[in-house]
Design a protein around this motif. Structure first.
Motif, PDB file in Angstrom:
ATOM      1  N   UNK A 156       0.829  -1.212   0.000  1.00  0.00           N
ATOM      2  CA  UNK A 156       0.000   0.000   0.000  1.00  0.00           C
ATOM      3  C   UNK A 156       0.856   1.252   0.000  1.00  0.00           C
ATOM      4  N   UNK A 157       1.926   1.243   0.717  1.00  0.00           N
ATOM      5  CA  UNK A 157       2.828   2.389   0.728  1.00  0.00           C
ATOM      6  C   UNK A 157       3.455   2.596  -0.644  1.00  0.00           C
ATOM      7  N   UNK A 158       3.754   1.532  -1.322  1.00  0.00           N
ATOM      8  CA  UNK A 158       4.293   1.646  -2.681  1.00  0.00           C
ATOM      9  C   UNK A 158       3.259   2.247  -3.630  1.00  0.00           C
ATOM     10  N   UNK A 159       2.010   1.812  -3.476  1.00  0.00           N
ATOM     11  CA  UNK A 159       0.938   2.374  -4.313  1.00  0.00           C
ATOM     12  C   UNK A 159       0.776   3.866  -4.046  1.00  0.00           C
ATOM     13  N   UNK A 160       0.856   4.248  -2.795  1.00  0.00           N
ATOM     14  CA  UNK A 160       0.760   5.658  -2.434  1.00  0.00           C
ATOM     15  C   UNK A 160       1.911   6.454  -3.047  1.00  0.00           C
ATOM     16  N   UNK A 161       3.082   5.875  -2.975  1.00  0.00           N
ATOM     17  CA  UNK A 161       4.245   6.551  -3.517  1.00  0.00           C
ATOM     18  C   UNK A 161       4.089   6.734  -5.031  1.00  0.00           C
ATOM     19  N   UNK A 162       3.595   5.747  -5.720  1.00  0.00           N
ATOM     20  CA  UNK A 162       3.388   5.870  -7.157  1.00  0.00           C
ATOM     21  C   UNK A 162       2.328   6.914  -7.482  1.00  0.00           C
ATOM     22  N   UNK A 163       1.257   6.886  -6.741  1.00  0.00           N
ATOM     23  CA  UNK A 163       0.193   7.883  -6.960  1.00  0.00           C
ATOM     24  C   UNK A 163       0.701   9.296  -6.706  1.00  0.00           C
ATOM     25  N   UNK A 164       1.514   9.476  -5.729  1.00  0.00           N
ATOM     26  CA  UNK A 164       2.076  10.785  -5.421  1.00  0.00           C
ATOM     27  C   UNK A 164       2.995  11.254  -6.552  1.00  0.00           C
ATOM     28  N   UNK A 165       3.830  10.336  -7.047  1.00  0.00           N
ATOM     29  CA  UNK A 165       4.721  10.707  -8.138  1.00  0.00           C
ATOM     30  C   UNK A 165       3.914  11.052  -9.399  1.00  0.00           C
TER      31      UNK A 165
END
Length: 620
Positions: A156-165
């Protein structure tokens, strides 16, 4: 008892209070709350705890091996020191009985150590092994669940990081598109179409930026929710399970240690009783009783030899001096032999006919003979009782078969019943025979201890020889008259020569020789026909000794022949079963009785017969 119960109740209350306090503390000190970020350390700690449990299990296994080895060595020790068969006769002594009881108690101690070993193996070690396996499986599952939770959060943190980028890129692109549109709108050189194209691009980038922003916001919300659930619910649950697992291990070690102590305590009363048994065995030793048993075992019943008299050789006949010297030395050696505790010098069958037949134990001293006979009688009585019970059982079985033939054939029991009756009859005959031996042994002992039995002793303790006329001859005294021993119950020092007396006169035995093993003497008091000495000696002595009439010995009682007997050596006489004879000298412990009967020539036949072959009735 009440105080013990109350103390146990109070201890149980304290234990319950401590468990409640521990439960409250566990709520306040939860690993899931206090150690939410120490998942790796908790994994290491729980693994070390289970290793400690396995270490305790190995300790118990080594202890069980020691207990088993100790019990085995105790049993081998008891077996090695069990009395051997040749030592069974010493079991009557209290010290040996105490030692046997000691060995029994030590064997019981070995049994209790085996109980401890088995209980530890079955109750403790198996429980520890099972708990260790369960804990390792539960720990593995907990760590696997924790790893899965951590993986979900990381995803989930990886998904958040991708969405932020993506949002950041879309926002920069939209800002650049807006700036390009503004420049195009200000530029008068561009056509209207070109301006509209920049406007369309701006609108698209702005829309993409808004979409990326919304996606970022959505992922951020999901990540925050998952992170909150992870650290507040999911991960604490896993860590709490690890905490319960570790507490279960700790509680198990406590219970197993207490259980091992209870296993030891359970056998403590029995071990204490074994110790009490050992103490009682030691206290049962009685030195006076053992001393008495030594006397009872080795007492021969003989009396100590009297003083050796002075023998004035000048008073003796020169012709019989050598024979008298030989007899004196023989008697002296015999008296010395009675002093030995190992070998008592006795006659072994007066004519050596039954020298190897010890059925009546006549080769033993009087006391030991009676003791052996009593033991034999008790053994026969026990066998008779057993055989009687067996016969009664067979008779009942036969009756049942006769009543109901479907159960069996009565004739199959008939052979066994006849065999049992035969055995029982034989045992009864043996019992009667040994009872006769015992009765005669008692009579001989009474007779030997009577004053009349001592009439064959000289004033200085030397035995006399009986002349053919029944008078006593002193070999060493200085002419003092001795009392007539015609009624004596003992043989003379030369074993009272056996002769046939016919018509009141001594009858020559035609030169037959007396057996040296019979103990028949060759002194000058021997009757003619004993076979010892030459014809010249007989000729020399007959004027001095054999011109007087012989007076028959007075009978001491009568006897009846229980079995037929064929005389096969000099000095014995044959007899038929049921024949009545006169007893003129009782058994002296050698198994022979001197008897007399009337012959066809109106005379008397005298000789020796086996004591076990006759039943005596002595005069009062």
């Amino acid at each position: 008892m009440a105080s013990s119960s109350s103390s146990r109740h109070s201890s149980n209350n304290k234990l319950a209070d401590s468990e409640n306090a521990a439960a409250e503390n566990s709520n306040n000190m939860s690993w899931g709350i206090e150690l939410w970020d120490q998942n790796d350390n908790l994994a290491i700690h729980t693994n070390r705890g289970i290793d400690a449990l396995d270490k305790y299990a190995n300790f118990l296994r080594d202890r069980v091996a020691i207990e088993t080895e100790y019990a085995g060595k105790l049993r081998r020790l008891v077996k090695n020191y069990q009395p051997k068969k040749k030592e069974e006769e010493d079991n009557e002594f209290t010290s040996m009985q105490a030692f046997r009881n000691l060995l029994k108690e030590v064997g019981d101690l070995a049994g209790q150590r085996e109980v401890v070993s088995e209980s530890l193996q079955l109750q403790i070690i198996q429980g520890v092994t099972l708990l260790s396996k369960t804990l390792r499986d539960d720990r593995k599952k907990c760590l696997s669940d924790g790893a899965m939770l951590q993986q979900n959060l990381s995803t989930q943190l990886s998904s958040l990081e991708r969405a932020k980028r993506n949002y950041e890129k879309a926002y920069r692109d939209s800002e650049k598109a807006v700036e390009n549109y503004k420049k195009a709108d200000m530029d008068l050189n561009l056509s209207r179409a070109e301006v509209e194209r920049y406007k369309t691009i701006m609108t698209s980038k702005i829309q993409q930026s808004d979409d990326a922003k919304n996606e970022y916001a959505n992922q951020l919300q999901k990540t925050n929710n998952l992170q909150q659930q992870h650290f507040s619910i999911l991960l604490p649950a896993v860590l709490s399970r690890l905490q319960e697992l570790d507490e279960k291990r700790t509680r198990g070690i406590r219970e197993f240690i207490i259980g091992a102590a209870e296993v030891e305590s359970s056998v403590a009363p029995i071990i204490a009783r074994c110790m009490e048994g050992i103490v009682k065995a030691g206290e049962s030793i009685n030195e006076k009783e053992d001393s008495f048993k030594v006397i009872e075992r080795y007492q021969s019943g003989f009396t100590p030899p009297t003083d050796i008299p002075f023998e004035d050789l000048s008073k003796l006949d020169p012709d019989s001096l050598q024979d008298h010297y030989s007899n004196s030395m023989s008697n002296h050696l015999t008296m010395r032999g009675t002093m030995s505790a190992n070998k008592i010098k006795k006659r072994v069958g007066i004519f050596n006919i039954f020298g190897s037949n010890k059925e009546d134990f006549s080769d033993l001293p009087p006391n030991q003979q009676r003791k052996k006979l009593q033991a034999k009688i008790a053994e026969l009585q026990q066998k008779i009782a057993q055989e009687t019970n067996a016969r009664d059982g067979l008779m009942k079985m036969k009756i049942v078969y006769e009543t109901n033939s479907s159960l069996g054939n009565p004739m199959t029991v008939e052979g066994q019943l006849n065999e049992s009756e035969h055995k029982l009859e034989k045992l009864k005959i043996d019992l009667k025979k040994y009872q006769g031996y015992f009765e005669r042994a008692n009579q001989a002992q009474v007779a030997n201890n009577s004053p009349q039995a001592n009439r064959n002793q000289l004033q200085n303790g030397h035995r006399t020889s009986r002349h053919s006329n029944g008078s006593a001859d002193d070999h060493h005294d200085e002419g003092d008259d001795q009392p007539d021993d015609a009624g004596s119950l003992s043989r003379s020092g030369s074993e009272d020569n056996v002769a046939q007396i016919q018509n009141g006169h001594n009858n020559n035995n035609n030169g037959s020789s007396a057996s040296p093993e019979s103990g028949l003497g060759t002194s000058h008091t021997s009757l003619p026909g004993s076979g010892q000495g030459s014809a010249n000696e007989n000729a020399i002595g007959e004027d001095a000794y054999f011109e007087t009439e012989v007076e028959p010995l007075q009978p001491l009682g009568t006897c009846r022949a229980l079995y037929p007997f064929e005389a096969s050596s000099e000095g014995s006489i044959p007899m038929n079963e049921g024949e009545e004879l006169q007893v003129i000298e009782i058994d002296q412990g050698d198994g022979w009785t001197r008897v007399r009967r009337a012959n066809d020539s109106n005379g008397w036949d005298e000789g020796f017969v086996p004591t076990s072959y006759i039943e005596c009735t002595l005069y009062a």
